[in-house]
Design an enzyme around this catalytic site. Structure first.
Site, mmCIF file in Angstrom:
data_model
loop_
_atom_site.group_PDB
_atom_site.id
_atom_site.type_symbol
_atom_site.label_atom_id
_atom_site.label_comp_id
_atom_site.label_asym_id
_atom_site.label_seq_id
_atom_site.Cartn_x
_atom_site.Cartn_y
_atom_site.Cartn_z
ATOM 1 N N GLU A 196 -4.627 9.011 18.185
ATOM 2 C CA GLU A 196 -5.290 10.324 18.224
ATOM 3 C C GLU A 196 -6.268 10.448 17.044
ATOM 4 O O GLU A 196 -7.395 10.918 17.196
ATOM 5 C CB GLU A 196 -4.242 11.462 18.154
ATOM 6 C CG GLU A 196 -3.357 11.587 19.380
ATOM 7 C CD GLU A 196 -2.266 10.518 19.461
ATOM 8 O OE1 GLU A 196 -1.965 9.866 18.440
ATOM 9 O OE2 GLU A 196 -1.732 10.315 20.570
ATOM 10 N N GLU B 298 -9.076 -1.629 5.871
ATOM 11 C CA GLU B 298 -7.869 -1.891 6.673
ATOM 12 C C GLU B 298 -8.250 -2.119 8.130
ATOM 13 O O GLU B 298 -7.754 -3.025 8.784
ATOM 14 C CB GLU B 298 -6.905 -0.700 6.579
ATOM 15 C CG GLU B 298 -5.646 -0.888 7.420
ATOM 16 C CD GLU B 298 -4.586 0.180 7.158
ATOM 17 O OE1 GLU B 298 -4.961 1.303 6.809
ATOM 18 O OE2 GLU B 298 -3.404 -0.138 7.309
ATOM 19 N N SER C 220 1.390 6.484 2.427
ATOM 20 C CA SER C 220 2.137 7.446 3.251
ATOM 21 C C SER C 220 3.375 7.958 2.528
ATOM 22 O O SER C 220 4.009 7.230 1.755
ATOM 23 C CB SER C 220 2.582 6.787 4.553
ATOM 24 O OG SER C 220 1.480 6.271 5.247
ATOM 25 N N SER D 267 4.728 -1.400 4.071
ATOM 26 C CA SER D 267 4.846 -2.792 4.518
ATOM 27 C C SER D 267 4.825 -3.705 3.296
ATOM 28 O O SER D 267 4.058 -3.458 2.347
ATOM 29 C CB SER D 267 3.676 -3.166 5.428
ATOM 30 O OG SER D 267 3.551 -2.238 6.469
ATOM 31 N N GLN E 114 0.852 -1.198 0.000
ATOM 32 C CA GLN E 114 0.000 0.000 0.000
ATOM 33 C C GLN E 114 0.883 1.240 0.000
ATOM 34 O O GLN E 114 1.541 1.533 1.006
ATOM 35 C CB GLN E 114 -0.880 -0.039 1.266
ATOM 36 C CG GLN E 114 -1.755 1.163 1.475
ATOM 37 C CD GLN E 114 -2.185 1.289 2.938
ATOM 38 O OE1 GLN E 114 -1.658 0.592 3.810
ATOM 39 N NE2 GLN E 114 -3.127 2.166 3.204
ATOM 40 N N GLY E 115 0.915 1.957 -1.106
ATOM 41 C CA GLY E 115 1.771 3.148 -1.215
ATOM 42 C C GLY E 115 0.970 4.411 -0.984
ATOM 43 O O GLY E 115 0.686 5.150 -1.937
HETATM 44 C C1 LIG Z 1 4.312 -0.704 11.352
HETATM 45 C C2 LIG Z 1 3.812 0.315 10.362
HETATM 46 C C3 LIG Z 1 3.401 -0.109 9.113
HETATM 47 C C4 LIG Z 1 2.938 0.822 8.177
HETATM 48 N N1 LIG Z 1 2.578 0.384 6.934
HETATM 49 C C5 LIG Z 1 2.191 1.279 5.997
HETATM 50 C C6 LIG Z 1 1.917 0.849 4.654
HETATM 51 O O1 LIG Z 1 2.024 -0.342 4.322
HETATM 52 N N2 LIG Z 1 1.565 1.779 3.746
HETATM 53 C C7 LIG Z 1 1.436 3.100 4.059
HETATM 54 O O2 LIG Z 1 1.074 3.881 3.194
HETATM 55 N N3 LIG Z 1 1.703 3.563 5.314
HETATM 56 C C8 LIG Z 1 2.092 2.677 6.281
HETATM 57 N N4 LIG Z 1 2.385 3.104 7.558
HETATM 58 C C9 LIG Z 1 2.348 4.536 7.842
HETATM 59 C C10 LIG Z 1 1.218 4.974 8.762
HETATM 60 O O3 LIG Z 1 -0.003 4.937 8.085
HETATM 61 C C11 LIG Z 1 1.552 6.381 9.286
HETATM 62 O O4 LIG Z 1 2.724 6.264 10.058
HETATM 63 C C12 LIG Z 1 0.438 6.951 10.119
HETATM 64 O O5 LIG Z 1 -0.673 7.257 9.326
HETATM 65 C C13 LIG Z 1 0.890 8.237 10.866
HETATM 66 O O6 LIG Z 1 1.464 9.126 9.984
HETATM 67 P P1 LIG Z 1 2.891 9.799 10.306
HETATM 68 O O7 LIG Z 1 3.836 8.726 10.689
HETATM 69 O O8 LIG Z 1 3.234 10.674 9.164
HETATM 70 O O9 LIG Z 1 2.632 10.689 11.609
HETATM 71 P P2 LIG Z 1 1.913 12.101 11.658
HETATM 72 O O10 LIG Z 1 0.661 12.053 10.876
HETATM 73 O O11 LIG Z 1 2.892 13.152 11.323
HETATM 74 O O12 LIG Z 1 1.524 12.198 13.186
HETATM 75 C C14 LIG Z 1 2.436 12.633 14.195
HETATM 76 C C15 LIG Z 1 1.674 12.789 15.497
HETATM 77 O O13 LIG Z 1 0.642 13.796 15.344
HETATM 78 C C16 LIG Z 1 -0.617 13.272 15.709
HETATM 79 N N5 LIG Z 1 -1.673 13.843 14.863
HETATM 80 C C17 LIG Z 1 -1.633 13.960 13.517
HETATM 81 N N6 LIG Z 1 -2.808 14.489 13.080
HETATM 82 C C18 LIG Z 1 -3.594 14.674 14.169
HETATM 83 C C19 LIG Z 1 -4.926 15.174 14.375
HETATM 84 N N7 LIG Z 1 -5.678 15.577 13.348
HETATM 85 N N8 LIG Z 1 -5.406 15.192 15.643
HETATM 86 C C20 LIG Z 1 -4.645 14.789 16.694
HETATM 87 N N9 LIG Z 1 -3.375 14.323 16.567
HETATM 88 C C21 LIG Z 1 -2.859 14.259 15.326
HETATM 89 C C22 LIG Z 1 -0.508 11.789 15.477
HETATM 90 O O14 LIG Z 1 -1.455 11.057 16.246
HETATM 91 C C23 LIG Z 1 0.934 11.495 15.899
HETATM 92 O O15 LIG Z 1 1.004 11.352 17.296
HETATM 93 C C24 LIG Z 1 2.861 2.210 8.511
HETATM 94 C C25 LIG Z 1 3.268 2.634 9.789
HETATM 95 C C26 LIG Z 1 3.759 1.702 10.704
HETATM 96 C C27 LIG Z 1 4.195 2.194 12.052
#
Ligand SMILES: Cc1cc2nc3c(=O)[nH]c(=O)nc-3n(C[C@H](O)[C@H](O)[C@H](O)COP(=O)(O)OP(=O)(O)OC[C@H]3O[C@@H](n4cnc5c(N)ncnc54)[C@H](O)[C@@H]3O)c2cc1C
Length: 382
Positions: free
Chosen positions: A365, A238, A123, A155, A120-121
């Site tokens: 969150e 998902e 993020s 992933s 899944q591309g």
């Molecule tokens: C093990 C793992 C597997 C993954 N696999 C995939 C995958 O296969 N494909 C893919 O596309 N992505 C994948 N991801 C990515 C995942 O979807 C993102 O990490 C997740 O959506 C959070 O985005 P971010 O890391 O950019 O954090 P951010 O969005 O930058 O968040 C940072 C902090 O801000 C908080 N925050 C953000 N917005 C809000 C809001 N509106 N209200 C309150 N708090 C907020 C968050 O809760 C967090 O604490 C994976 C992540 C992990 C850890």
């Protein structure tokens, strides 16, 4: 809402339990990609993959309850999960919902048999929770789109044949309007995959760099610039399909924690004799059983509408936070022995991996916002 199997469901559960007891490898014997691949083929050949998928797409044509029973039983048996989790749980249902006849014929059977593994591309380095801000660009060029940009945390990226890719096709349109959903062949020139090493030493996910990658127009899922709605279908699936897997996983971890807490130490004492440990175990039991009730609630709602319900977020949120607390208590009980992360006890690894639980598939969150708005009907977050 009902809590017990009907006679037909009980028969399905019993047949599956017997089959798993005879055929499932132990998780430790199914570690390499090839072994996991083979295991899904065995499951598929016996008709256990795509339990609730329609027969016309190669599924078993059973109900969502039977799919939930499958998820419970495979986890309870500690058997490996099918490797093509993203294809089965997310991309396949999205193709069924919005794909063309050709796309359904082209992709769905191969997902079931693990002939094509999906990732899944979505993020990107600057776009996770705020997915609408994604910047990977796809520009029309004849019969193709040419894609440039970067994805992260993908992933299965290192083993995937196909990727459900979101890219911006109209930079002038509003944040959510100019995005298109592509079905990318990962073997196309210009796709570069770099695994990322995690805190616990594993490399479960990757960065994907896309340089002048050509994707034919026929590989667009849904409408050009209509990808946001399609992406939401994928994200609902998902969280929607894994509820019973998550509850069973939490139940197993809690049982293992209770075993750790009731074992005698060298001095003959047991952690469970400490009243604070007992209180925490009892609270964890309440949390896990509440998760189960919420999973049943989500399934009930989904069966009424046919699409994953917002209640699915309750199971994901409950699992993330409860399994983090389970692992944290286990590591506290182990004490200094938890510093030895290689082999003595699985708990240090479990605890390190659990830190990702509250981030993947929607952070806690973000899930709370979603529950507030879509389950409780509170005013929208601004
Ligand atoms: C093990 C793992 C597997 C993954 N696999 C995939 C995958 O296969 N494909 C893919 O596309 N992505 C994948 N991801 C990515 C995942 O979807 C993102 O990490 C997740 O959506 C959070 O985005 P971010 O890391 O950019 O954090 P951010 O969005 O930058 O968040 C940072 C902090 O801000 C908080 N925050 C953000 N917005 C809000 C809001 N509106 N209200 C309150 N708090 C907020 C968050 O809760 C967090 O604490 C994976 C992540 C992990 C850890």
């Amino acid at each position: 809402m009902r809590f017990r199997d009907t006679p037909a469901e009980a028969a399905f559960r019993s047949e599956l339990r017997t089959w798993l007891a005879r055929n499932a490898p132990a998780e430790k014997d199914c570690v390499t990609f090839e072994q996991q691949h083979e295991w899904q083929r065995v499951l598929a050949a016996a008709g256990w993959v795509g339990v609730a998928w329609p027969v016309e797409h190669g599924g078993r044509g059973a109900s969502l309850i039977e799919q939930a029973i499958f998820n419970e039983e495979i986890t309870r048996a500690r058997a490996p999960q099918p490797i093509n989790a993203i294809g089965l749980g997310m991309v396949g249902p999205t193709i069924m919902a919005v794909g063309t006849r050709e796309q359904k014929d082209r992709y769905l059977q191969k997902i079931l048999a693990a002939d094509e593994i999906w990732c899944q591309g979505f993020s990107e380095p600057g776009s996770g929770s705020d997915l609408g801000s994604l910047r990977t660009r796809a520009a029309a060029d004849g019969d193709d789109f040419v894609v440039n940009g970067q994805k992260v945390w993908t992933s299965f990226g290192n083993v995937a044949d196909r990727c459900a890719l979101l890219a911006r096709t109209d930079p002038e349109a509003g944040k959510y309007q100019g995005i298109t959903y592509f079905l990318l062949d990962m073997h196309t020139p210009g796709v570069e995959v770099r695994p990322l090493r995690q805190l616990n030493g594993d490399a479960e996910f990757c960065e994907i760099f896309l340089t002048d990658v050509r994707i034919p127009r026929e590989n667009i899922l849904g409408e050009i610039n209509g990808g946001w709605k399609v992406a939401m279908t994928t994200l609902m699936h998902e969280r929607g399909t894994f509820g019973f897997t998550l509850v069973t996983d939490a139940r197993i971890k809690l049982q293992e924690l209770v075993a750790l807490a009731t074992a005698e130490g060298r001095d003959g004492s047991r952690p469970v004799d400490d009243p604070v440990v007992r209180q925490r175990l009892a609270q964890l039991y309440v949390d896990v059983e509440t998760m189960w009730l919420n999973a049943v609630r989500g399934l009930s709602a989904t069966m009424k509408t046919g699409i994953p319900s917002p209640e699915a977020s309750l199971s994901k949120l409950g699992w993330s936070e409860t399994t983090q607390r389970i692992a944290a208590l286990a590591v506290e009980i182990l004490g200094p022995a938890a510093l030895v992360t290689s082999g003595l006890s699985p708990w240090p690894q479990v605890q390190l991996r659990s830190l990702a639980h509250t981030i993947e598939a929607g952070t806690s969150e973000v899930l709370r916002n979603s529950i507030a708005e879509r389950v409780l009907g509170l005013p929208r977050y601004k």
